[in-house]
Design an enzyme around this catalytic site. Structure first.
Site, short mmCIF file in Angstrom:
data_model
loop_
_atom_site.label_atom_id
_atom_site.label_comp_id
_atom_site.label_asym_id
_atom_site.label_seq_id
_atom_site.Cartn_x
_atom_site.Cartn_y
_atom_site.Cartn_z
N GLU A 49 37.93 49.01 31.41
CA GLU A 49 38.16 48.84 32.85
C GLU A 49 37.55 50.01 33.61
O GLU A 49 37.70 51.17 33.17
CB GLU A 49 39.67 48.76 33.09
CG GLU A 49 40.10 47.71 34.07
CD GLU A 49 39.74 46.28 33.66
OE1 GLU A 49 38.63 45.83 34.03
OE2 GLU A 49 40.56 45.64 33.00
N HIS A 50 36.88 49.70 34.70
CA HIS A 50 36.18 50.70 35.53
C HIS A 50 35.10 51.42 34.73
O HIS A 50 34.77 52.57 35.01
CB HIS A 50 37.18 51.70 36.15
CG HIS A 50 38.00 51.07 37.24
ND1 HIS A 50 37.57 51.00 38.54
CD2 HIS A 50 39.20 50.45 37.20
CE1 HIS A 50 38.49 50.38 39.28
NE2 HIS A 50 39.49 50.03 38.48
N THR A 51 34.58 50.75 33.74
CA THR A 51 33.46 51.31 32.96
C THR A 51 32.14 50.67 33.38
O THR A 51 31.09 51.27 33.19
CB THR A 51 33.67 51.05 31.46
OG1 THR A 51 34.09 49.69 31.29
CG2 THR A 51 34.74 51.97 30.88
N ASP A 52 32.18 49.47 33.95
CA ASP A 52 30.91 48.76 34.19
C ASP A 52 29.99 49.50 35.15
O ASP A 52 28.80 49.67 34.89
CB ASP A 52 31.12 47.28 34.59
CG ASP A 52 31.89 47.05 35.88
OD1 ASP A 52 32.45 48.02 36.43
OD2 ASP A 52 31.92 45.89 36.34
N SER A 70 38.89 37.43 39.12
CA SER A 70 37.52 37.29 39.64
C SER A 70 37.22 35.95 40.30
O SER A 70 36.19 35.33 40.01
CB SER A 70 36.50 37.53 38.53
OG SER A 70 36.52 38.85 38.19
N SER A 71 38.10 35.55 41.20
CA SER A 71 37.79 34.34 41.96
C SER A 71 36.54 34.58 42.82
O SER A 71 35.74 33.66 43.04
CB SER A 71 38.97 33.92 42.83
OG SER A 71 39.38 34.99 43.65
N ASP A 80 32.00 41.05 36.25
CA ASP A 80 32.59 39.76 36.62
C ASP A 80 31.52 38.67 36.73
O ASP A 80 31.69 37.56 36.21
CB ASP A 80 33.33 39.88 37.96
CG ASP A 80 34.40 40.96 37.92
OD1 ASP A 80 34.74 41.41 36.82
OD2 ASP A 80 34.89 41.34 39.00
N TYR A 107 38.76 51.57 45.28
CA TYR A 107 37.76 51.23 44.27
C TYR A 107 36.48 52.02 44.54
O TYR A 107 35.92 52.67 43.66
CB TYR A 107 37.48 49.73 44.32
CG TYR A 107 36.53 49.23 43.25
CD1 TYR A 107 37.01 48.68 42.07
CD2 TYR A 107 35.14 49.32 43.42
CE1 TYR A 107 36.14 48.22 41.10
CE2 TYR A 107 34.28 48.87 42.45
CZ TYR A 107 34.78 48.32 41.29
OH TYR A 107 33.91 47.87 40.32
C1 GLA Z 1 36.60 44.65 39.54
C2 GLA Z 1 35.08 44.75 39.69
C3 GLA Z 1 34.41 44.90 38.33
C4 GLA Z 1 35.04 46.03 37.52
C5 GLA Z 1 36.57 45.92 37.53
C6 GLA Z 1 37.23 47.12 36.88
O1 GLA Z 1 36.93 43.47 38.87
O2 GLA Z 1 34.57 43.60 40.33
O3 GLA Z 1 33.02 45.11 38.50
O4 GLA Z 1 34.61 47.28 37.97
O5 GLA Z 1 37.09 45.78 38.83
O6 GLA Z 1 36.92 47.18 35.55
#
Ligand code: GLA
Length: 394
Positions: A38-41, A129-130, A175, A225
């Protein structure tokens, strides 16, 4: 696609026909889970997501003029504009579609007007992720309709950029990529730097992925974010002064970060340290999955939650209560918050024969604290976005 989808496909297609008097092209676009990472992308790291059996169905058709007509069937709302006057809408949802059109136009693609009716069962603001499902599903539809010949990777990048630039969230690519590359029965180990990926089977029939939805989305979600992203960039900028080859946190081993710890604001160090650990957890977690060692994998999910709560600080009381309650139930391998944070869902790996006990205990704890029940969803890993053949489905 499950049979439950059929009524939705038919009702969306029928609404399109009734409104616009012709048959649409129909696209199914799934939500996603993320097992870990999470929060790595956006730090060019690793993630381990999968598309799920929650979806948006979009019916699309093109027009000969420059008019854009959009219908959010579940909300009973419509929006109309022209390709020559694309501007953000206060309604919110049109921006996910308009952002895609904006990107295509910026890319020099000659657009025509369109009509689009959509609806689905991905809970909004739940961290499933809608928004990416809407962006990527719509782009997929336009790509087919207008013969744009964009491949899935190009579409994922373009959909991500539309969210970055039009919606204003500086999200990573997880996503949109998952939406387009989802594969039934597998999660995706994605390297967000090279965009190379590998399908990792996730097919244990005795384990279910359970999502517990706090149904809260705190106001700070998107501003915080972007703040997290800026903090990571501040860490990278500082290290780059010493090591010019460093491009992202992905290039920074723990030792190097520690060497320069004193030069950083403590908060920047803590955020960066979380990301570096989380990347390690994704890779070793994948090894656990390949060995079918769910105990070990679940342990990393728990560490991930602790890092998100204490170091990255994107959790909230509602998420923490859900995770804590889950970990008190037998048959739970792992539990953690999922997605951007500040609300949304937790993801839990639960043995099938403990689902009832799990749901009861977690709902009770949540109700005791917050006075209402969380929503609980069982999900399965499904395929990615694609065309629904209306004839074959009656
Ligand atoms: C949201 C963002 C993603 C990702 C996550 C955290 O879903 O859209 O790109 O950064 O948060 O992992």
């Amino acid at each position: 696609m499950g049979t439950l989808t059929l009524p939705r496909v038919q009702s969306i297609a029928t609404e399109f026909r009734n409104r616009f008097g012709r048959a649409p092209l129909v696209v199914r676009s799934p939500g996603r889970v993320n097992l870990i990472g999470e929060h790595t992308d956006y730090n060019e790291g690793f993630v381990l997501p999968g598309a799920i059996d929650k979806e948006i169905i979009l019916a699309v058709g093109s027009r000969d003029d420059r008019t854009c007509r959009m219908v959010a069937a579940d909300l009973g709302q419509t929006f109309e504009t022209s390709l020559d006057a694309l501007a953000r809408s206060h309604l919110g949802w049109p921006n996910y579609l308009l952002g895609v059109v904006d990107q295509l136009q910026k890319g020099g693609i000659q657009m025509r007007g369109f009509e689009c009716v959509f609806g689905g069962d991905i809970p909004i603001g739940s961290g499933m992720s809608s928004s990416a499902a809407l962006e990527a599903g719509f782009l997929y539809g336009l790509n087919e309709l207008h013969g744009l010949s964009l491949d899935r990777l190009r579409m994922a990048r373009l959909a991500q950029r539309s969210e970055n630039e039009f919606v204003g969230l500086r999200c990573g690519i997880m996503d949109q990529f998952t939406n387009l590359f989802g594969h039934e029965g597998s999660v995706i180990l994605l390297d967000c730097r090279s965009l190379q990926y590998e399908y990792v089977p996730f097919t244990r029939n005795d384990i279910r992925i359970v999502l517990c939805d706090t149904q809260v989305k705190h106001e700070l979600a998107s501003s915080e974010y972007n703040v997290r992203r800026a903090q990571c960039e501040a860490g990278v900028d500082l290290i780059r002064k010493h090591e010019p080859s460093v491009h992202s946190l992905r290039d920074i081993p723990r030792g190097l970060l520690d060497e320069h710890r004193r030069e950083m604001e403590p908060i920047v160090y803590t955020r960066c340290a979380y990301v570096i650990s989380e990347n390690e957890r994704v890779l070793s977690g994948c090894d656990d999955l390949r060995r079918d060692d769910l105990e070990a994998f679940g342990g990393k999910m728990i560490q991930s939650h602790e890092g998100l709560r204490d170091e990255y600080q994107v959790s909230c009381a509602e998420l923490d209560v859900l995770v804590e309650a889950a970990l008190g139930v037998d048959g739970v391998y792992g539990a953690r918050m999922m997605g951007g944070g500040f609300g949304g869902c937790t993801i839990n790996l639960v043995r099938e024969d403990h689902i009832q006990e799990f749901s009861g205990t977690v709902a009770d704890s949540f109700k005791n604290m917050f006075g209402k029940a969380p929503k609980i969803y069982l999900s399965r890993i499904s395929g990615g976005t694609g065309i629904v053949n209306l004839d074959a489905r009656g």
